[in-house]
Design an enzyme around this catalytic site. Structure first.
Site, PDB file in Angstrom:
ATOM      1  N   HIS A 167       0.795  -1.229   0.000  1.00  0.00           N
ATOM      2  CA  HIS A 167       0.000   0.000   0.000  1.00  0.00           C
ATOM      3  C   HIS A 167       0.827   1.278   0.000  1.00  0.00           C
ATOM      4  O   HIS A 167       0.292   2.363  -0.169  1.00  0.00           O
ATOM      5  CB  HIS A 167      -0.929   0.033   1.216  1.00  0.00           C
ATOM      6  CG  HIS A 167      -0.214   0.356   2.496  1.00  0.00           C
ATOM      7  ND1 HIS A 167       0.489  -0.576   3.189  1.00  0.00           N
ATOM      8  CD2 HIS A 167      -0.055   1.518   3.164  1.00  0.00           C
ATOM      9  CE1 HIS A 167       1.036  -0.011   4.255  1.00  0.00           C
ATOM     10  NE2 HIS A 167       0.725   1.264   4.259  1.00  0.00           N
TER      11      HIS A 167
HETATM   12  C1  UD1 Z   1      -2.183   5.153   6.010  1.00  0.00           C
HETATM   13  C2  UD1 Z   1      -0.958   5.564   6.832  1.00  0.00           C
HETATM   14  C3  UD1 Z   1       0.089   4.462   6.777  1.00  0.00           C
HETATM   15  C4  UD1 Z   1      -0.494   3.120   7.150  1.00  0.00           C
HETATM   16  C5  UD1 Z   1      -1.704   2.831   6.265  1.00  0.00           C
HETATM   17  C6  UD1 Z   1      -2.355   1.518   6.574  1.00  0.00           C
HETATM   18  C7  UD1 Z   1      -0.440   7.964   6.930  1.00  0.00           C
HETATM   19  C8  UD1 Z   1       0.474   9.000   6.432  1.00  0.00           C
HETATM   20  N1  UD1 Z   1      -0.344   6.771   6.303  1.00  0.00           N
HETATM   21  O1  UD1 Z   1      -1.830   5.105   4.654  1.00  0.00           O
HETATM   22  O2  UD1 Z   1       1.129   4.783   7.689  1.00  0.00           O
HETATM   23  O3  UD1 Z   1       0.489   2.104   6.983  1.00  0.00           O
HETATM   24  O4  UD1 Z   1      -2.651   3.894   6.450  1.00  0.00           O
HETATM   25  O5  UD1 Z   1      -3.510   1.328   5.837  1.00  0.00           O
HETATM   26  O6  UD1 Z   1      -1.201   8.210   7.835  1.00  0.00           O
HETATM   27  N2  UD1 Z   1      -9.090   4.983   1.470  1.00  0.00           N
HETATM   28  C9  UD1 Z   1     -10.306   4.357   1.291  1.00  0.00           C
HETATM   29  N3  UD1 Z   1     -10.923   3.870   2.393  1.00  0.00           N
HETATM   30  C10 UD1 Z   1     -10.397   3.995   3.650  1.00  0.00           C
HETATM   31  C11 UD1 Z   1      -9.151   4.632   3.798  1.00  0.00           C
HETATM   32  C12 UD1 Z   1      -8.493   5.111   2.697  1.00  0.00           C
HETATM   33  O7  UD1 Z   1     -10.796   4.230   0.193  1.00  0.00           O
HETATM   34  O8  UD1 Z   1     -11.032   3.542   4.619  1.00  0.00           O
HETATM   35  C13 UD1 Z   1      -8.394   5.520   0.303  1.00  0.00           C
HETATM   36  C14 UD1 Z   1      -8.256   7.032   0.387  1.00  0.00           C
HETATM   37  O9  UD1 Z   1      -9.293   7.665  -0.230  1.00  0.00           O
HETATM   38  C15 UD1 Z   1      -6.928   7.282  -0.294  1.00  0.00           C
HETATM   39  C16 UD1 Z   1      -6.153   6.010  -0.091  1.00  0.00           C
HETATM   40  O10 UD1 Z   1      -7.078   4.993   0.280  1.00  0.00           O
HETATM   41  O11 UD1 Z   1      -7.123   7.485  -1.664  1.00  0.00           O
HETATM   42  C17 UD1 Z   1      -5.077   6.181   0.930  1.00  0.00           C
HETATM   43  O12 UD1 Z   1      -5.584   6.470   2.252  1.00  0.00           O
HETATM   44  P1  UD1 Z   1      -4.726   7.327   3.308  1.00  0.00           P
HETATM   45  O13 UD1 Z   1      -5.413   7.349   4.609  1.00  0.00           O
HETATM   46  O14 UD1 Z   1      -4.364   8.614   2.684  1.00  0.00           O
HETATM   47  O15 UD1 Z   1      -3.365   6.597   3.459  1.00  0.00           O
HETATM   48  P2  UD1 Z   1      -2.938   5.073   3.495  1.00  0.00           P
HETATM   49  O16 UD1 Z   1      -2.222   4.785   2.223  1.00  0.00           O
HETATM   50  O17 UD1 Z   1      -4.069   4.180   3.909  1.00  0.00           O
END
Ligand code: UD1
Length: 389
Positions: free
Chosen positions: A230
């Site tokens: 991820h």
């Molecule tokens: C975050 C954490 C990372 C952790 C990871 C585990 C930070 C900087 N990063 O990264 O340390 O290892 O979580 O999962 O805090 N999204 C969804 N549904 C959700 C959550 C996210 O669709 O429930 C999508 C968001 O819209 C976004 C992408 O996934 O496009 C990334 O989500 P984001 O919370 O920005 O960071 P992670 O990559 O999950």
């Protein structure tokens, strides 16, 4: 004696398995506190709402028996500045209304950093669980979160001696550093028997995305690999993700069928780079929705090999003994590496190196290893420290 007001914070998936044991240890402490003449802890749980999909958030509250948060800030997705900014604005109100004596943050996600900054500006003490981890790689957003949080924290609860050394090198006073072990291993210990009883086939039947209609019977332990991916550095750049996916389809899955638990970020990028069809139609790659904690632990226990860019899974592999290929150039968790007694090997994200590391790791027997204090009772040590403040 007045109760100590403790506000703890969760935001994203890797936080939930760290806060669950803390909540339970606080309850246990309070059950005994009055008879033992000790200070009660008044606890308030904040969810920033960074992760919001049921599979990324709500499912963990149920399966890990974490009480509903007292408040959910619903900050959702966005750029880093948007997430951090929205969290700070919403958290400031909660802190100024509830007036905690301490804010406890865990891990290294945006919620960790945003809430520690806000708490300090509100003149509230901050305790950081999982302090002192350093990858020394400032291209990683989590490294910035770790550095800022530790710089501001009044109490730094560390998991291992590498973390202690990092903090000492940065000049953190010795009195603030408390080695307590790895709180996530408390969750692992508590859930091991339940996870062991789950059948791999039932995980696939419940969560399989593709290949559609494929036969999921006959999955034997040690005869499959598991992948999680991820990190932006692995999934946001087509020059990295395309060759990696070709390697998974053409090589890895040919040697071992592979179960791939899909993070929402990764799914979006596979679709964006036109890779979805190729992966979803490969009959040796089983794509599944993000799994619950117990299901992921069950896959870990059964896997011959686990490939991941998640920090938490590297640590869990040490305790389960599963040989792990860390799809990163560096790690803030050196205690998990083979050269330090662990089971993980760094492989970066370049295919020829992954292939070489994979050949080595396939030869390894399962070997459990447990750094000192990764004993399942870290949360009790944390609460012990908080209760004498
Ligand atoms: C975050 C954490 C990372 C952790 C990871 C585990 C930070 C900087 N990063 O990264 O340390 O290892 O979580 O999962 O805090 N999204 C969804 N549904 C959700 C959550 C996210 O669709 O429930 C999508 C968001 O819209 C976004 C992408 O996934 O496009 C990334 O989500 P984001 O919370 O920005 O960071 P992670 O990559 O999950």
């Amino acid at each position: 004696m007045k109760a100590l007001r403790v506000m703890s914070v969760v935001g994203a998936r890797p936080n939930f398995m760290k806060i669950g044991p803390l909540v339970r240890a606080i309850q246990d402490h309070n059950d005994r506190a009055s008879t033992e003449g000790r200070r009660l802890l008044d606890h308030y749980l904040v969810h920033t709402g960074q992760h919001y999909d049921p599979a990324m958030s709500q499912s963990f509250f149920g399966s890990l028996d974490i009480p509903e948060p007292d408040v959910n800030l619903s900050v959702g997705s966005g750029t880093h500045a948007e997430q951090v900014g929205r969290t700070m604005i919403a958290f400031e109100k909660v802190v100024s209304e509830w007036k905690p004596d301490w804010v406890v943050v865990v891990g290294d996600v945006n919620a960790t950093c945003a809430c520690s900054i806000t708490a300090k500006k509100e003149r509230v003490n901050v305790a950081h669980i999982e302090a002192g981890l350093r990858s020394f790689d400032l291209t990683m957003p989590e490294e910035i979160n770790r550095m800022v949080t530790d710089r501001l924290s009044d109490l730094l609860f560390t998991p291992d001696e590498f973390a202690d050394l990092n903090l000492r090198d940065e000049g953190v006073p010795e009195s603030r550093i408390k080695r307590v072990g790895n709180i996530m291993i408390d969750t692992l210990e508590q859930n091991l028997p339940t996870a062991e009883a789950i059948r791999i086939e039932s995980i696939l039947q419940e969560s399989l995305i593709a290949p559609i209609g494929s036969r999921v019977l006959g999955f034997e332990d040690r005869e499959f690999a598991v992948l999680t991916l991820h990190r932006p550095s692995n999934v946001d750049d087509p020059d990295v993700l395309i060759p990696l996916v070709r390697f998974l389809i053409d090589k890895l899955s040919v040697s071992l069928p592979m179960i791939w638990t899909l993070h929402p970020r990764t799914r979006k990028q596979l679709e964006r780079f036109g890779l979805w069809e190729a992966v979803a139609s490969c009959d040796r790659i089983f794509l599944v929705e993000p799994l619950g904690y117990l299901q992921m632990l069950r896959l870990n226990l059964g896997a011959r090999l686990l490939l991941t860019d998640s920090g938490g899974l590297q640590e869990e592999c040490c305790v389960t003994g599963t040989p792990c290929i860390t799809l990163r150039e560096n790690t803030e968790r050196p205690v998990t590496l083979r050269e330090n007694g662990g089971v993980c090997a760094l492989a970066g994200n370049e295919v020829s190196r992954i292939e070489k590391v994979m050949a080595e790791q396939m030869e390894l027997p399962r070997r459990q290893c447990r750094p000192p204090l990764w004993d399942g009772v870290t949360s009790r040590r944390v609460v012990e420290e908080l209760s004498v403040l």
